[in-house]
Design a protein around this motif. Sequence first.
Motif, PDB file in Angstrom:
ATOM      1  N   GLN A 503       0.817  -1.211   0.000  1.00 55.33           N
ATOM      2  CA  GLN A 503       0.000   0.000   0.000  1.00 55.33           C
ATOM      3  C   GLN A 503       0.852   1.264   0.000  1.00 55.33           C
ATOM      4  O   GLN A 503       0.325   2.357  -0.184  1.00 55.33           O
ATOM      5  N   ASP A 504       2.148   1.111   0.226  1.00 53.84           N
ATOM      6  CA  ASP A 504       3.044   2.266   0.292  1.00 53.84           C
ATOM      7  C   ASP A 504       3.287   2.791  -1.120  1.00 53.84           C
ATOM      8  O   ASP A 504       3.914   2.129  -1.951  1.00 53.84           O
ATOM      9  N   LYS A 505       2.785   3.988  -1.379  1.00 47.43           N
ATOM     10  CA  LYS A 505       2.812   4.538  -2.739  1.00 47.43           C
ATOM     11  C   LYS A 505       4.238   4.668  -3.265  1.00 47.43           C
ATOM     12  O   LYS A 505       4.520   4.357  -4.430  1.00 47.43           O
ATOM     13  N   THR A 506       5.143   5.128  -2.413  1.00 45.75           N
ATOM     14  CA  THR A 506       6.538   5.299  -2.844  1.00 45.75           C
ATOM     15  C   THR A 506       7.138   3.974  -3.276  1.00 45.75           C
ATOM     16  O   THR A 506       7.815   3.881  -4.308  1.00 45.75           O
ATOM     17  N   ARG A 510       8.154   3.300  -7.264  1.00 45.96           N
ATOM     18  CA  ARG A 510       9.566   3.100  -7.598  1.00 45.96           C
ATOM     19  C   ARG A 510       9.813   1.686  -8.106  1.00 45.96           C
ATOM     20  O   ARG A 510      10.592   1.478  -9.041  1.00 45.96           O
ATOM     21  N   GLY A 511       9.140   0.713  -7.483  1.00 55.99           N
ATOM     22  CA  GLY A 511       9.330  -0.666  -7.904  1.00 55.99           C
ATOM     23  C   GLY A 511       8.898  -0.922  -9.330  1.00 55.99           C
ATOM     24  O   GLY A 511       9.456  -1.766 -10.029  1.00 55.99           O
ATOM     25  N   LEU A 512       7.891  -0.174  -9.780  1.00 55.58           N
ATOM     26  CA  LEU A 512       7.377  -0.369 -11.135  1.00 55.58           C
ATOM     27  C   LEU A 512       8.049   0.526 -12.171  1.00 55.58           C
ATOM     28  O   LEU A 512       8.271   0.106 -13.303  1.00 55.58           O
ATOM     29  N   PHE A 513       8.383   1.777 -11.792  1.00 59.53           N
ATOM     30  CA  PHE A 513       8.744   2.751 -12.819  1.00 59.53           C
ATOM     31  C   PHE A 513      10.163   3.318 -12.731  1.00 59.53           C
ATOM     32  O   PHE A 513      10.560   4.061 -13.623  1.00 59.53           O
ATOM     33  N   VAL A 518      17.736   0.248  -7.172  1.00 55.43           N
ATOM     34  CA  VAL A 518      18.461  -0.898  -6.629  1.00 55.43           C
ATOM     35  C   VAL A 518      17.474  -1.610  -5.704  1.00 55.43           C
ATOM     36  O   VAL A 518      16.930  -0.980  -4.781  1.00 55.43           O
ATOM     37  N   PRO A 519      17.153  -2.901  -5.935  1.00 54.26           N
ATOM     38  CA  PRO A 519      16.092  -3.566  -5.168  1.00 54.26           C
ATOM     39  C   PRO A 519      16.210  -3.403  -3.662  1.00 54.26           C
ATOM     40  O   PRO A 519      15.197  -3.280  -2.959  1.00 54.26           O
ATOM     41  N   ILE A 600      15.902  -9.012  -4.985  1.00 49.16           N
ATOM     42  CA  ILE A 600      14.766  -9.176  -5.912  1.00 49.16           C
ATOM     43  C   ILE A 600      13.817  -7.993  -5.746  1.00 49.16           C
ATOM     44  O   ILE A 600      13.392  -7.675  -4.634  1.00 49.16           O
ATOM     45  N   ASN A 601      13.483  -7.331  -6.838  1.00 46.08           N
ATOM     46  CA  ASN A 601      12.478  -6.266  -6.809  1.00 46.08           C
ATOM     47  C   ASN A 601      11.105  -6.920  -6.657  1.00 46.08           C
ATOM     48  O   ASN A 601      10.659  -7.647  -7.545  1.00 46.08           O
ATOM     49  N   PRO A 602      10.393  -6.662  -5.546  1.00 45.78           N
ATOM     50  CA  PRO A 602       9.113  -7.347  -5.312  1.00 45.78           C
ATOM     51  C   PRO A 602       8.054  -7.043  -6.365  1.00 45.78           C
ATOM     52  O   PRO A 602       7.061  -7.759  -6.467  1.00 45.78           O
ATOM     53  N   PHE A 603       8.256  -5.978  -7.136  1.00 47.12           N
ATOM     54  CA  PHE A 603       7.235  -5.557  -8.097  1.00 47.12           C
ATOM     55  C   PHE A 603       7.607  -5.894  -9.541  1.00 47.12           C
ATOM     56  O   PHE A 603       6.890  -5.500 -10.462  1.00 47.12           O
TER      57      PHE A 603
END
Length: 685
Positions: A503-506, A510-513, A518-519, A600-603
């Motif tokens: 739910q954390d917008k930041t 960042r994870g998507l765009f 850096v993960p 690993i980037n969770p997104f």
Amino acid sequence: MTQETNKSVPSVSVQYAANGNSTKSNELGMRPMQEQVYEKRGEQYLLIKSPPASGKSRALMFVALDKLHNQGVKQAIIVVPEKSIGSSFNDEPLSKFGFWADWTVVPKWNLCNAPGEDGGKVNSVSAFLDSADQILVCTHATFRFAVDKFGIEAFDGRLIAVDEFHHVSANPDNKLGQHLAALIARDKVHIVAMTGSYFRGDADPVLMPEDEVKFEPVTYTYYEQLNGYTWLKSLDIGYFFYSGAYADDILKVLNPNQKTIIHIPSVNSRESTKDKIREVEHIIEELGDWQGTDAVTGFQLVKRPDGRILKIADLVDDDPSKRDKVSAALKDPAQKNNRDHVDIIIALGMAKEGFDWIWCEHALTVGYRSSLTEIVQIIGRATRDAEGKTRARFTNLIAEPDASEEAVTEAVNDTLKAIAASLLMEQVLAPRFNFTPKNPNTGPQADFDYGEDGYDPNKCNVGFNEDSGQFQIEINGLKEPKSKEAERICSEDLNEVITAFVQDKTSIERGLFDEELVPEELTQVRMGKIIKDRYPELDEDDQEAVRQRAIAALNLTQEAKKAANSSGDSEIKANTAFVEGVRKYVTDVRELDIDLIDRINPFSEAYAILSKTMNEDRLKHVKAIMSGKQVKLTAEEARDLAKRALKFKQERGRLPSITSQDAWEKKMAEGVAFLARMKAEAANG
């Protein structure tokens, strides 16, 4: 609508064994979840976390009767969020199924059935407290007004059972939360809290940590519930992007042959036409030719091209005479087991939590709802077990973000929330993880067999118990929780921690765009901040133990999904309970390490799905807009990076290098440099 904008996100498709275990009753008439709860009946504060349709209402009946007859509790007050849910606590002949008492509510004490507003029922609560009767059912609002008027002392010696407990919040503005905190502080009542989603859409904690630790939890997972059904074997969750008016193409996701609840969009959402009555009419027109209204039920009758007559319940129309008739027909107990009673229900604010239509095969929601809690509740409408119903699905119809629109940020936010809901549901539906540090005697093989003697950590590093739906996984470098509270969080609350993270917008933006991400900035820094803010009472080591397990659960689920989707085995592809996916991933990796998991980037998997389903040009524009908004580093993040740089120095004997080829080492060095610049600027005035 063109094919390019008519795309469904293949988010979650879960297959279960349907072994019938969760629907079998013991000699007291208790199903497995209810039996687990009853074993804890002596606890003063009990928290039941269990999916919709798992039998929480009856579990409460068993516990309440024992407290009333055997534990010296004077009375039981059952508190529900809305009047319609009060019917869940109607009389039940429990002795017919083996229990030693029946559940009986004197009609005048089920205030959910009484006429009038909640505020006017307060005097009835007072009369009940002075009576010799034992059970009262009322709404959250009635209970709040009663506590305001009579004080918490009036409830001493009684059981307060709060259904849909996620309505409670530790936020000072939440009156029910305030009252419960005061009751707990006084410590003269028993409390049973029940919920299918122990998290809130606004990310506020349900209880303060010092209160939460007093509750004995009973957690029954979606996996245990659905795996133990008799009929329902698979659950699909998908997202469908569209452009134009949703009603024009609703039949591309709505199958008229499936029993469906359609939730039309909130009038404040982008998807709404602002005319809810016309939207319902439009849906009916798309389905066929209107034949009139059934005189008894109030259902709309619609003739399909094949001649079949659909019975559609309209809960959107505000006309009380119409809606009350339809609502009463849907609640008719004589029709509960009649599959042909109704075919489609169209609603806006109704037919969500507590609504029981066992035949529902498809929950179709237009527009993103305001909270993940609401999504979980809506999905729960379709997860009832019913004879012949082998598959259920949830579809969220979302307007595709258009970078040319002024409201592109709002559109992207809705998409991000949908992705967050997808990630959360993957976690909720998956088996539980029990992570432990690597045993030096364990071999690298991933032997999933528990065997007759259970999981043997001397033989394998991964085990899976299908009956309990739990993974036992060893990870190198994992910290053990030291305090009882940290142990409880690691055992019971990982999904709540993950909910706060997704739910954390930041984090999700960042994870998507952010191509330069850096993960570890997410897995260590951002998740670390969320843990610190959520559990400030834990020391650093315990916070780190919680952080590691939350990230491990989230990233192993994502990697298992990737492994399953990349496999040629159709069974693996179908099974996003991820048992085979975890097996494949762990076997490929051979030995799990927390540093590996943190990288690993969770997104990343969510972005892979997004890039396959959204119009490519629009996605590029959206990505450019979101990347332009990125704040690369904050002072708080820099301080966290500097702390991690100090740990790096303790382990390696040197500070991180800003010229390092390792992206995470370079990022830590940037944090140190950022802080140094801040200090220099402050010194120079």
